[in-house]
Design a protein around this motif. Structure first.
Motif, PDB file in Angstrom:
ATOM      1  N   MET A 177       0.191   6.603  -4.859  1.00  0.00           N
ATOM      2  CA  MET A 177       0.392   7.631  -3.841  1.00  0.00           C
ATOM      3  C   MET A 177      -0.495   8.846  -4.101  1.00  0.00           C
ATOM      4  SD  MET A 177       1.741   8.512  -1.070  1.00  0.00           S
ATOM      5  CE  MET A 177       3.076   7.342  -0.809  1.00  0.00           C
ATOM      6  N   VAL A 178      -0.643   9.227  -5.361  1.00  0.00           N
ATOM      7  CA  VAL A 178      -1.530  10.352  -5.676  1.00  0.00           C
ATOM      8  C   VAL A 178      -2.960  10.027  -5.266  1.00  0.00           C
ATOM      9  CG1 VAL A 178      -2.465  11.804  -7.520  1.00  0.00           C
ATOM     10  CG2 VAL A 178      -0.056  11.165  -7.559  1.00  0.00           C
ATOM     11  N   VAL A 179      -3.401   8.793  -5.534  1.00  0.00           N
ATOM     12  CA  VAL A 179      -4.746   8.383  -5.134  1.00  0.00           C
ATOM     13  C   VAL A 179      -4.898   8.451  -3.619  1.00  0.00           C
ATOM     14  CG1 VAL A 179      -6.353   6.433  -5.029  1.00  0.00           C
ATOM     15  CG2 VAL A 179      -5.192   6.971  -7.169  1.00  0.00           C
ATOM     16  N   ALA A 180      -3.899   7.971  -2.881  1.00  0.00           N
ATOM     17  CA  ALA A 180      -3.964   8.024  -1.413  1.00  0.00           C
ATOM     18  C   ALA A 180      -4.044   9.473  -0.933  1.00  0.00           C
ATOM     19  CB  ALA A 180      -2.749   7.328  -0.813  1.00  0.00           C
ATOM     20  N   LEU A 181      -3.260  10.358  -1.530  1.00  0.00           N
ATOM     21  CA  LEU A 181      -3.286  11.773  -1.149  1.00  0.00           C
ATOM     22  C   LEU A 181      -4.647  12.404  -1.461  1.00  0.00           C
ATOM     23  CD1 LEU A 181       0.275  12.754  -2.385  1.00  0.00           C
ATOM     24  CD2 LEU A 181      -0.564  13.109  -0.047  1.00  0.00           C
ATOM     25  N   VAL A 182      -5.145  12.133  -2.658  1.00  0.00           N
ATOM     26  CA  VAL A 182      -6.459  12.684  -3.029  1.00  0.00           C
ATOM     27  C   VAL A 182      -7.526  12.165  -2.083  1.00  0.00           C
ATOM     28  CG1 VAL A 182      -8.266  12.654  -4.796  1.00  0.00           C
ATOM     29  CG2 VAL A 182      -5.899  13.101  -5.455  1.00  0.00           C
ATOM     30  N   HIS A 183      -7.499  10.871  -1.794  1.00  0.00           N
ATOM     31  CA  HIS A 183      -8.503  10.266  -0.918  1.00  0.00           C
ATOM     32  C   HIS A 183      -8.447  10.900   0.473  1.00  0.00           C
ATOM     33  CE1 HIS A 183     -11.499   7.114  -0.371  1.00  0.00           C
ATOM     34  NE2 HIS A 183     -11.230   6.704  -1.604  1.00  0.00           N
ATOM     35  N   VAL A 230       8.569  20.955  -4.943  1.00  0.00           N
ATOM     36  CA  VAL A 230       9.803  20.604  -4.265  1.00  0.00           C
ATOM     37  C   VAL A 230      10.256  19.235  -4.746  1.00  0.00           C
ATOM     38  CG1 VAL A 230      10.918  20.263  -2.030  1.00  0.00           C
ATOM     39  CG2 VAL A 230       9.052  21.910  -2.253  1.00  0.00           C
ATOM     40  N   LYS A 231      11.534  19.096  -5.113  1.00  0.00           N
ATOM     41  CA  LYS A 231      12.034  17.812  -5.594  1.00  0.00           C
ATOM     42  C   LYS A 231      11.806  16.734  -4.543  1.00  0.00           C
ATOM     43  CE  LYS A 231      16.087  15.545  -7.623  1.00  0.00           C
ATOM     44  NZ  LYS A 231      15.285  15.034  -8.748  1.00  0.00           N
ATOM     45  N   GLY A 232      11.208  15.653  -4.966  1.00  0.00           N
ATOM     46  CA  GLY A 232      10.887  14.561  -4.064  1.00  0.00           C
ATOM     47  C   GLY A 232       9.518  14.684  -3.430  1.00  0.00           C
ATOM     48  N   LEU A 233       8.890  15.854  -3.571  1.00  0.00           N
ATOM     49  CA  LEU A 233       7.563  16.094  -2.996  1.00  0.00           C
ATOM     50  C   LEU A 233       6.617  16.684  -4.042  1.00  0.00           C
ATOM     51  CD1 LEU A 233       8.767  17.604   0.393  1.00  0.00           C
ATOM     52  CD2 LEU A 233       7.627  15.386   0.120  1.00  0.00           C
ATOM     53  N   GLU A 234       6.892  16.421  -5.308  1.00  0.00           N
ATOM     54  CA  GLU A 234       6.068  16.958  -6.377  1.00  0.00           C
ATOM     55  C   GLU A 234       4.618  16.481  -6.278  1.00  0.00           C
ATOM     56  OE1 GLU A 234      10.272  16.463  -8.107  1.00  0.00           O
ATOM     57  OE2 GLU A 234       8.899  15.300  -6.839  1.00  0.00           O
ATOM     58  N   LEU A 235       4.434  15.206  -5.924  1.00  0.00           N
ATOM     59  CA  LEU A 235       3.083  14.652  -5.833  1.00  0.00           C
ATOM     60  C   LEU A 235       2.299  15.333  -4.714  1.00  0.00           C
ATOM     61  CD1 LEU A 235       3.856  10.835  -6.238  1.00  0.00           C
ATOM     62  CD2 LEU A 235       3.338  12.505  -8.023  1.00  0.00           C
ATOM     63  N   HIS A 236       2.944  15.537  -3.587  1.00  0.00           N
ATOM     64  CA  HIS A 236       2.299  16.175  -2.438  1.00  0.00           C
ATOM     65  C   HIS A 236       1.833  17.579  -2.812  1.00  0.00           C
ATOM     66  CE1 HIS A 236       4.975  13.077  -0.959  1.00  0.00           C
ATOM     67  NE2 HIS A 236       4.503  13.157   0.271  1.00  0.00           N
ATOM     68  N   PHE A 288       0.805  -1.212   0.000  1.00  0.00           N
ATOM     69  CA  PHE A 288       0.000   0.000   0.000  1.00  0.00           C
ATOM     70  C   PHE A 288       0.843   1.271   0.000  1.00  0.00           C
ATOM     71  CE2 PHE A 288      -2.400  -3.368   2.039  1.00  0.00           C
ATOM     72  CZ  PHE A 288      -3.659  -3.255   1.462  1.00  0.00           C
ATOM     73  N   ALA A 289       0.210   2.351  -0.453  1.00  0.00           N
ATOM     74  CA  ALA A 289       0.717   3.706  -0.257  1.00  0.00           C
ATOM     75  C   ALA A 289      -0.168   4.368   0.792  1.00  0.00           C
ATOM     76  CB  ALA A 289       0.657   4.499  -1.559  1.00  0.00           C
ATOM     77  N   TYR A 290       0.443   5.110   1.716  1.00  0.00           N
ATOM     78  CA  TYR A 290      -0.273   5.712   2.844  1.00  0.00           C
ATOM     79  C   TYR A 290      -0.104   7.234   2.839  1.00  0.00           C
ATOM     80  CZ  TYR A 290      -0.255   0.952   4.775  1.00  0.00           C
ATOM     81  OH  TYR A 290      -0.427  -0.403   4.969  1.00  0.00           O
ATOM     82  N   ALA A 291      -1.158   7.918   3.243  1.00  0.00           N
ATOM     83  CA  ALA A 291      -1.104   9.379   3.396  1.00  0.00           C
ATOM     84  C   ALA A 291      -1.831   9.767   4.671  1.00  0.00           C
ATOM     85  CB  ALA A 291      -1.741  10.076   2.193  1.00  0.00           C
ATOM     86  N   THR A 309       3.539  10.988   4.036  1.00  0.00           N
ATOM     87  CA  THR A 309       3.271   9.799   3.227  1.00  0.00           C
ATOM     88  C   THR A 309       4.383   8.770   3.390  1.00  0.00           C
ATOM     89  OG1 THR A 309       4.460  10.605   1.274  1.00  0.00           O
ATOM     90  CG2 THR A 309       2.124  11.192   1.460  1.00  0.00           C
ATOM     91  N   HIS A 310       4.053   7.535   3.085  1.00  0.00           N
ATOM     92  CA  HIS A 310       5.059   6.510   2.845  1.00  0.00           C
ATOM     93  C   HIS A 310       4.444   5.405   2.004  1.00  0.00           C
ATOM     94  CE1 HIS A 310       3.097   4.500   6.295  1.00  0.00           C
ATOM     95  NE2 HIS A 310       3.617   3.382   5.818  1.00  0.00           N
ATOM     96  N   SER A 311       5.295   4.684   1.284  1.00  0.00           N
ATOM     97  CA  SER A 311       4.834   3.632   0.385  1.00  0.00           C
ATOM     98  C   SER A 311       5.604   2.358   0.639  1.00  0.00           C
ATOM     99  CB  SER A 311       5.020   4.056  -1.079  1.00  0.00           C
ATOM    100  OG  SER A 311       4.665   3.001  -1.962  1.00  0.00           O
ATOM    101  N   GLU A 312       4.952   1.231   0.392  1.00  0.00           N
ATOM    102  CA  GLU A 312       5.602  -0.062   0.547  1.00  0.00           C
ATOM    103  C   GLU A 312       6.310  -0.512  -0.728  1.00  0.00           C
ATOM    104  OE1 GLU A 312       2.717  -1.732   4.113  1.00  0.00           O
ATOM    105  OE2 GLU A 312       2.382  -2.449   2.068  1.00  0.00           O
TER     106      GLU A 312
END
Length: 347
Positions: free
Chosen positions: A126-132, A81-87, A46-49, A110-113
């Protein structure tokens, strides 16, 4: 008893997926011109947010698994920010479209497996987890198709990251799905896979992580250029990959594992013709060794060039295949399937 969580903290998780067949046909312009068909299934990674409200006028973004951190003034639009573009991309779109441009003072962690570039759809998941998480945090009335499309728009349009559409829909819906991709719509067809077939497939799969792929964007661009130029080799390969998605869907529904393995074998042959960097000498060596050890078929999950490979084996030979793969520079995994997609809750 004290807690480290502030009232109003929201969490979300979204499952990663295995692209079983049809991957690449969900990428524009092929899906727009010919229609794409993809068979995938979500797995127990899973990806978590987490979103936690802040008392000051600050936004803090954290990718805990990569130890990347940024904080700054809560504004309507954050710089990338590099590494945090999705956030930042998700925050910016949510504030703009669903919070009337009013900044949100929050801590987003966030963190991902699985790492980005793994071939399991980790970035899109991860984007889906953030949006959710933001949907739950602001109580935005969005359904599954809305969330998946929003995640796609943020990643592919706002952030201009190359890729297809299957990952966002797989993470959002979860389970075994046969997906149709067209220029103006996406159709997700959930499959009713018998429990005995699920158990047999779980017992037959071996995953091998070769390392993060740094080729995926270039591979996707090669495929896109080939379709636009009418390259017959690439187009014919994509057509065959799409045909195998139909055959593999039928094999899963019938519990026909001979046909399933054959479809995976043929799909891998065709997939390698879609772009020149999908396979390489290292991937070929891993594949050949697994087959020699008893694997019936295998393929790279995702765009290619690295990431995860999957193999289907006779369950009695799975230990032999796993021992053989362990001799290479990578990690060997098994997995179980999940029935549910992205989910969010309040602590």
């Amino acid at each position: 008893m004290t807690t480290s969580f502030k009232p109003g903290t929201v969490r979300a998780r979204a499952p990663l997926r295995l692209g079983l067949a049809g991957g690449g046909t969900d990428v524009s312009p092929y899906s727009d011109d010919f229609g794409g068909l993809v068979l995938n299934a979500t797995i127990d990674k899973f990806a978590y947010a987490t979103i936690t409200p802040r008392d000051d006028e600050t936004v803090e973004l954290v990718a805990a698994d990569n130890s990347v951190h940024w904080s700054g003034a809560a504004t309507a639009s954050l710089g990338l920010v590099k590494g945090l573009e999705l956030h930042a991309g998700v925050y910016n779109r949510i504030v703009r479209d669903y919070n009337a441009g009013v900044p949100l003072p929050v801590l987003v962690t966030t963190h991902s497996e699985a790492p980005p570039g793994s071939g399991l759809g980790s970035s899109s998941t991860m984007v889906v987890a953030l949006v959710h998480a933001f949907v739950e945090y602001l109580q935005i009335p969005l359904g599954e198709y809305d969330i998946a499309q929003l995640a796609y728009d943020i990643e592919r349009v706002d952030l201009a990251f190359a890729g297809g559409k299957q990952d966002q829909y797989a993470a959002t819906f979860g389970g075994f799905n046969f997906m149709e991709f067209y220029q103006d719509r996406v159709i997700v067809n959930p499959l009713r896979v018998k429990q005995s077939v699920r158990a047999e497939l779980e017992s037959s799969l071996v995953l091998f992580y070769t390392g993060v792929s740094r080729e995926s964007a270039r591979i996707i661009q090669q495929q896109t250029d080939s379709v636009r130029s009418g390259n017959s080799t690439s187009l014919d390969a994509l057509h065959r990959v799409k045909e195998e998605a139909i055959k593999m869907k039928e094999a899963i529904l019938k519990g026909d594992f001979d046909s399933f393995a054959e479809s995976m074998r043929l799909s891998w042959i065709s997939k390698k013709l879609m772009a020149t960097s999908i396979s390489n000498s290292s991937i070929d060596a891993i594949y050949d060794a697994a087959i020699a050890a008893g694997a019936r078929a295998g393929k790279v999950s995702g765009a290619g060039g690295g990431g995860f490979m999957m193999f289907v084996v006779d369950p009695t030979k799975r230990p032999d295949v796993m021992r053989t793969l362990a001799q290479f520079n990578g990690q060997v995994f098994t997995c179980n399937f999940t029935e549910h997609g992205a989910y969010s809750w309040r602590t």
